[in-house]
Design a protein around this motif. Sequence first.
Motif, PDB file in Angstrom:
ATOM      1  N   GLY A  98       0.721  -1.064   0.076  1.00 22.88           N
ATOM      2  CA  GLY A  98      -0.067   0.145   0.125  1.00 22.88           C
ATOM      3  C   GLY A  98       0.713   1.436  -0.168  1.00 22.88           C
ATOM      4  O   GLY A  98       0.768   2.347  -0.683  1.00 22.88           O
ATOM      5  N   ALA A 127       1.173   3.773  -3.148  1.00 17.93           N
ATOM      6  CA  ALA A 127       0.821   5.242  -3.162  1.00 17.93           C
ATOM      7  C   ALA A 127       1.927   6.222  -3.416  1.00 17.93           C
ATOM      8  O   ALA A 127       1.712   7.165  -4.146  1.00 17.93           O
ATOM      9  CB  ALA A 127       0.352   5.266  -1.601  1.00 17.93           C
ATOM     10  N   VAL A 163     -10.440   4.775  -0.336  1.00 12.42           N
ATOM     11  CA  VAL A 163     -10.034   5.968   0.002  1.00 12.42           C
ATOM     12  C   VAL A 163     -11.626   6.722   0.176  1.00 12.42           C
ATOM     13  O   VAL A 163     -12.335   6.906  -0.786  1.00 12.42           O
ATOM     14  CB  VAL A 163      -9.199   6.738  -0.872  1.00 12.42           C
ATOM     15  N   ALA A 193      -9.732   2.407  -4.273  1.00  9.74           N
ATOM     16  CA  ALA A 193      -8.750   1.934  -3.220  1.00  9.74           C
ATOM     17  C   ALA A 193      -9.139   2.183  -1.787  1.00  9.74           C
ATOM     18  O   ALA A 193      -8.361   2.433  -0.747  1.00  9.74           O
ATOM     19  CB  ALA A 193      -7.369   2.974  -3.578  1.00  9.74           C
ATOM     20  N   ALA A 206      -8.906   8.025 -12.014  1.00  5.25           N
ATOM     21  CA  ALA A 206      -9.832   8.138 -11.055  1.00  5.25           C
ATOM     22  C   ALA A 206     -10.540   6.818 -10.644  1.00  5.25           C
ATOM     23  O   ALA A 206     -10.674   6.615  -9.381  1.00  5.25           O
ATOM     24  CB  ALA A 206     -11.217   8.970 -11.856  1.00  5.25           C
ATOM     25  N   LEU A 207     -10.500   5.819 -11.498  1.00  8.02           N
ATOM     26  CA  LEU A 207     -11.150   4.491 -10.843  1.00  8.02           C
ATOM     27  C   LEU A 207     -10.126   4.247  -9.803  1.00  8.02           C
ATOM     28  O   LEU A 207     -10.468   3.402  -8.637  1.00  8.02           O
ATOM     29  CB  LEU A 207     -10.787   3.517 -12.296  1.00  8.02           C
ATOM     30  N   VAL A 208      -8.843   4.409  -9.900  1.00 11.69           N
ATOM     31  CA  VAL A 208      -8.027   3.791  -8.868  1.00 11.69           C
ATOM     32  C   VAL A 208      -8.021   4.359  -7.452  1.00 11.69           C
ATOM     33  O   VAL A 208      -8.400   3.893  -6.425  1.00 11.69           O
ATOM     34  CB  VAL A 208      -6.266   4.011  -9.104  1.00 11.69           C
ATOM     35  N   LEU A 209      -8.117   5.836  -7.344  1.00  7.07           N
ATOM     36  CA  LEU A 209      -8.505   6.462  -6.040  1.00  7.07           C
ATOM     37  C   LEU A 209      -9.739   6.086  -5.540  1.00  7.07           C
ATOM     38  O   LEU A 209      -9.827   5.899  -4.242  1.00  7.07           O
ATOM     39  CB  LEU A 209      -8.301   8.116  -6.111  1.00  7.07           C
ATOM     40  N   GLY A 248     -11.884  18.277   0.706  1.00  3.60           N
ATOM     41  CA  GLY A 248     -11.274  18.058  -0.953  1.00  3.60           C
ATOM     42  C   GLY A 248     -10.040  16.964  -0.979  1.00  3.60           C
ATOM     43  O   GLY A 248      -9.227  17.422  -1.615  1.00  3.60           O
ATOM     44  N   MET A 249     -10.047  15.994  -0.250  1.00  6.10           N
ATOM     45  CA  MET A 249      -8.813  15.211  -0.208  1.00  6.10           C
ATOM     46  C   MET A 249      -8.590  14.430  -1.637  1.00  6.10           C
ATOM     47  O   MET A 249      -7.573  14.637  -2.320  1.00  6.10           O
ATOM     48  CB  MET A 249      -9.137  14.151   0.878  1.00  6.10           C
ATOM     49  N   LEU A 265      -7.202  17.060  -3.742  1.00  9.28           N
ATOM     50  CA  LEU A 265      -5.753  17.540  -3.498  1.00  9.28           C
ATOM     51  C   LEU A 265      -4.961  16.310  -4.349  1.00  9.28           C
ATOM     52  O   LEU A 265      -3.989  16.541  -5.128  1.00  9.28           O
ATOM     53  CB  LEU A 265      -5.411  17.395  -2.208  1.00  9.28           C
ATOM     54  N   ASP A 266      -5.344  14.963  -4.316  1.00 13.81           N
ATOM     55  CA  ASP A 266      -4.564  14.068  -5.007  1.00 13.81           C
ATOM     56  C   ASP A 266      -4.666  14.297  -6.776  1.00 13.81           C
ATOM     57  O   ASP A 266      -3.617  14.164  -7.426  1.00 13.81           O
ATOM     58  CB  ASP A 266      -5.144  12.642  -4.932  1.00 13.81           C
TER      59      ASP A 266
END
Lengths: 188, 186, 318
Positions: free
Chosen positions: A42, A46, A122, A120, A114-117, A128-129, A132-133
């Motif tokens: 992980g 990241a 999250v 994952a 976008a799929l990953v975040l 707005g986390m 930020l990514d």
Amino acid sequence: MTATAPAPDPDAPDAGASADLVRRARAGDHGAFAALYRATVGRVYALCLRLEGDAARAEELTQDVFVRAWERLATFRGDSAFATWLHRLAVNVVLGDRRAAWRRERRVRPTHDALVLEGAGVAPAAGGMLDLDRAIAALPAGARLVFVLHEIEGYTHDEIAAMTGIAEGTSKTQLFRARRLLREALDR
Amino acid sequence: MTHDDHTHDGPADDAAALAPLVAALPRSLEPPHDLWPAIADRLGPPAAAATTRGASAFLARRWSTAAALAAGLALAALSSGATAWLLRRSEGAVAAAPAGLAPGEAAYQRTAAELARVLAARRGELAPATAATLARNLAIIDQAIAESRAALAHDPGNDDLVALLYASYEQKVALLRQAIDLPRKS
Amino acid sequence: MRSRPMVLALALTCALAPLGGPLGGPLAAQQRTAPRDVRRVERRLAVAPDVALRIFNLAGTTRVTGWERDSVVVTAALPRGAGELVAGGTRSAVKIGIDAPGAPLDAPGAALEVRVPRGALVWIKGAAGAVDVEDVTGALDVYTVSGDVTVRGAPAQLGAESMSGDLVVEATAPSMRLKTAGGAITLTGGAESLTIATVSGPVRVRTGPLLRGEIQSVSGAVDVDGAVRAGGELALLTHAAPITLTLPGSTRAELELRTFDGLLINRFSPEPARVSRGKPYRFAIGGGAPGPGADDRARITVRTLKGDIAIYRGPGGS
């Protein structure tokens, strides 16, 4: 300007357990290395995702990191936690990949997946986390590198300079630039 | 840009504004796929000095992906003519390579040749039009590689020429991988 | 009194009328027998708004349209021999496709139409048939062999790849990755981050401001009319094909152009270019001198071995 110290990593294996796993992995025990993988992937992923900005490439680099770690296990002296050693190795793998890419042509990667975040685990949080990514992934490559290493991974400017070959002053400039660009992006 | 550029909203404000957001970022993110099977495929004995970026590691990574697709998506064999042509061209490219390759070029050539062998050896069939498209575009890339190499021979160490050469190699490797992943009978 | 053939034709026509279509003579009646050989099958599935959908149709056409409902409706027109529709999964992951094991190369293809929640994450695999996608705002990935791909809308992320099919994208997305071997790539829209690669297909891009762009071709001409954001990067590379780049007049950028055996035409700046063959041509546009410290300038590199490079000033700004 001091960096915000990263939060303690809940995924890091405890020292005793990982020392035993490392010893067994060195002896060729794939199962032990698999356990180390499960405990640390992980953090590695990241790092790769934030530095690369591309989920597919981050997966490839994550694989490269663990393969390199397996090959270099003999050089791990145990004077730091395995996770710390692995993390430094991951940074070197990503930077080495960047240098190879620069030699071929400056390689431009799509922004993060976008799929990953969202897949994952999250949870979208206040503030707005996820924004930020996304904003980090959209930074120019040099600024993103320094921001991720300094602000998220906790390396100092002289450590970043030593790892990347840029001057310490350049590292600071890139950090200022990254912060400004991120604020502009998030304030939009 | 220097911090002197900030007058009414300085770098300290930027850092302070971002700090809570950064602190809230997860330090660990699970990859969307389980990477362990692909990693396990690539592990050798701990004493082995295999490079991670050599052709065999590259191929192993690609093969594990291709192998997963292969179940039920086996490539039909190319016609003997196209197979022989592809194999001959790619192996020929390796055999004819003079000494004095650009750094990393040998790895590209080995990888491309290996992928071409994989493509030729998968006994199935591609639709004739697809095989023709593949052959035509591989020929275009091979010519580009040859011309870049010739230019580099006259101007060795020219970074732009090296970049152009590597770009063509990457196109070739990408095209061969794309062809290997094509569904059967398409 | 009607003749026997006419009576038969009329009878046949009346018998076939429930299948639809206008009444007509014997020829029309024969044509109306064709729909009998095409089965229409429909499936409906209740799904999550961000459902992950895998759609495969290797022999026929596929059309995917986003809508506001949290459900998937798939309609398949299946000619005889085209196989069967498969559709199933969970609320969060669904697989839809045409299953035709053992079908010969010349088997007819099914026409697949799928309505999906707009926010769905969609992955489509086709072969020779065209793929059309509209109004999907989740992530979108499309693969074909020779089928043309058309995408309209605003996906969160777009990846489209074909061996020889053309890619036509009229969309904006934060991130786009478009790739062909021989197919043409046409993009009208915008992306923050754009990667385009082709071997021989021509590339034509009309885009809003890019933050990062890389466009690479071996022998396909590259024609880009777009802006690059402050601090952004754009790299154009071909082996032997011409590269044409049109930038807004307000662009602030550092450019590096290099062609080893082609012509270099700078129609952006008023001063003529005096460039030695094979040497890089570096210049800044938008005021100020190139060099370190000009950190918010865009960086644009254009490289080709044999192609011509032409830079033009487009409308917009000074």
